[in-house]
Design a protein around this motif. Structure first.
Motif, PDB file in Angstrom:
ATOM      1  N   UNK A   1       0.840  -1.208   0.000  1.00 16.74           N
ATOM      2  CA  UNK A   1       0.000   0.000   0.000  1.00 16.74           C
ATOM      3  C   UNK A   1       0.870   1.251   0.000  1.00 16.74           C
ATOM      4  N   UNK A   2       1.926   1.251   0.815  1.00 13.39           N
ATOM      5  CA  UNK A   2       2.855   2.393   0.831  1.00 13.39           C
ATOM      6  C   UNK A   2       3.523   2.566  -0.527  1.00 13.39           C
ATOM      7  N   UNK A   3       3.903   1.460  -1.140  1.00 11.33           N
ATOM      8  CA  UNK A   3       4.538   1.510  -2.463  1.00 11.33           C
ATOM      9  C   UNK A   3       3.575   2.110  -3.492  1.00 11.33           C
ATOM     10  N   UNK A   4       2.310   1.685  -3.465  1.00 16.79           N
ATOM     11  CA  UNK A   4       1.323   2.225  -4.412  1.00 16.79           C
ATOM     12  C   UNK A   4       1.130   3.724  -4.201  1.00 16.79           C
ATOM     13  N   UNK A   5       1.091   4.175  -2.952  1.00 13.81           N
ATOM     14  CA  UNK A   5       0.937   5.604  -2.667  1.00 13.81           C
ATOM     15  C   UNK A   5       2.152   6.396  -3.161  1.00 13.81           C
ATOM     16  N   UNK A   6       3.349   5.833  -2.976  1.00 15.27           N
ATOM     17  CA  UNK A   6       4.557   6.491  -3.471  1.00 15.27           C
ATOM     18  C   UNK A   6       4.515   6.622  -4.991  1.00 15.27           C
TER      19      UNK A   6
ATOM     20  N   UNK B   1       2.142  11.816 -10.215  1.00 15.34           N
ATOM     21  CA  UNK B   1       1.596  13.166 -10.145  1.00 15.34           C
ATOM     22  C   UNK B   1       2.704  14.204 -10.350  1.00 15.34           C
ATOM     23  N   UNK B   2       3.861  14.010  -9.695  1.00 14.12           N
ATOM     24  CA  UNK B   2       4.982  14.942  -9.828  1.00 14.12           C
ATOM     25  C   UNK B   2       5.503  14.986 -11.263  1.00 14.12           C
ATOM     26  N   UNK B   3       5.680  13.825 -11.871  1.00 15.22           N
ATOM     27  CA  UNK B   3       6.181  13.771 -13.245  1.00 15.22           C
ATOM     28  C   UNK B   3       5.188  14.418 -14.202  1.00 15.22           C
TER      29      UNK B   3
ATOM     30  N   UNK C   1       5.530  18.212 -13.865  1.00 13.54           N
ATOM     31  CA  UNK C   1       6.770  18.662 -14.509  1.00 13.54           C
ATOM     32  C   UNK C   1       6.623  18.648 -16.024  1.00 13.54           C
ATOM     33  N   UNK C   2       5.968  17.616 -16.554  1.00 13.28           N
ATOM     34  CA  UNK C   2       5.774  17.517 -17.991  1.00 13.28           C
ATOM     35  C   UNK C   2       4.898  18.653 -18.508  1.00 13.28           C
ATOM     36  N   UNK C   3       3.840  18.983 -17.786  1.00 12.37           N
ATOM     37  CA  UNK C   3       2.977  20.094 -18.198  1.00 12.37           C
ATOM     38  C   UNK C   3       3.742  21.414 -18.193  1.00 12.37           C
ATOM     39  N   UNK C   4       4.574  21.624 -17.166  1.00 11.96           N
ATOM     40  CA  UNK C   4       5.380  22.847 -17.112  1.00 11.96           C
ATOM     41  C   UNK C   4       6.381  22.905 -18.260  1.00 11.96           C
TER      42      UNK C   4
END
Length: 171
Positions: A92-97, A103-105, A108-111
């Motif tokens: 579960x922790x791995x999936x959340x990470x 989300x971060x990538x 960054x891609x949109x920017x």
């Protein structure tokens, strides 16, 4: 154990089958059971059965994620041993990470795309306007004309001829 007790136990096993045994529970309160492989009194071998007693017993109340994927894999016999609490929490922790990294990538891609558009390195995506439908007789041509327009009081059947049909006279 006495001989009579063993005989009664063997008889019950033959008639009713083995008892279900609780294997574990998950964080939602669902209970997971198994019935071991056994032989009926007729000599038929019944394979091991795995099932869950869900907190929400109504089928229409089930939603995606009501059962942890590890337990679902155990029920479907994709794995031999039932999952441990530690394994479920670790996954579960791995999936959340991974969700956070995605989300971060994505941000960054949109920017980066916005920067490239602004600097003129990449052309803006074209916006296509589709008018009509491909099955319409006028698709890809000019819009059909609104002529002739008439009201119910002035309309005469057969009075209008399309332009370019040769004769513009009334029939």
């Amino acid at each position: 154990m006495s001989r009579a007790w063993r005989a009664l136990r063997a008889l019950r096993l033959r008639l009713l089958g083995p008892e279900k045994e609780l294997v574990g529970t998950d964080q939602f309160g669902n209970k997971y059971y198994r019935v071991p492989k056994h032989e009926t009194r007729a000599g038929q071998v019944i394979q091991e059965r795995r099932f869950v007693e869900a907190v929400n017993r109504e089928a229409h109340q089930y939603q995606v994620g009501d059962f942890p994927t590890e337990w679902e894999a155990w029920i479907r016999k994709k794995r031999k041993d039932p999952p441990t609490i530690e394994e479920i929490l670790k996954n579960e922790n791995y999936r959340e990470e991974m969700k956070q990294k995605i989300k971060d990538v994505s941000e960054k891609d949109k920017l980066l795309q916005a920067k490239e558009y602004k600097e003129g390195l990449v052309a803006e995506p074209g916006h296509t306007q589709v008018k009509g439908h491909a099955s319409a007789p006028f698709y890809g041509k000019k819009e059909p004309s609104q002529d002739p327009t008439s009201t119910a009081s002035t309309f005469q059947p057969g009075a209008w001829m399309p332009p370019g049909s040769g004769s513009s006279q009334n029939k």
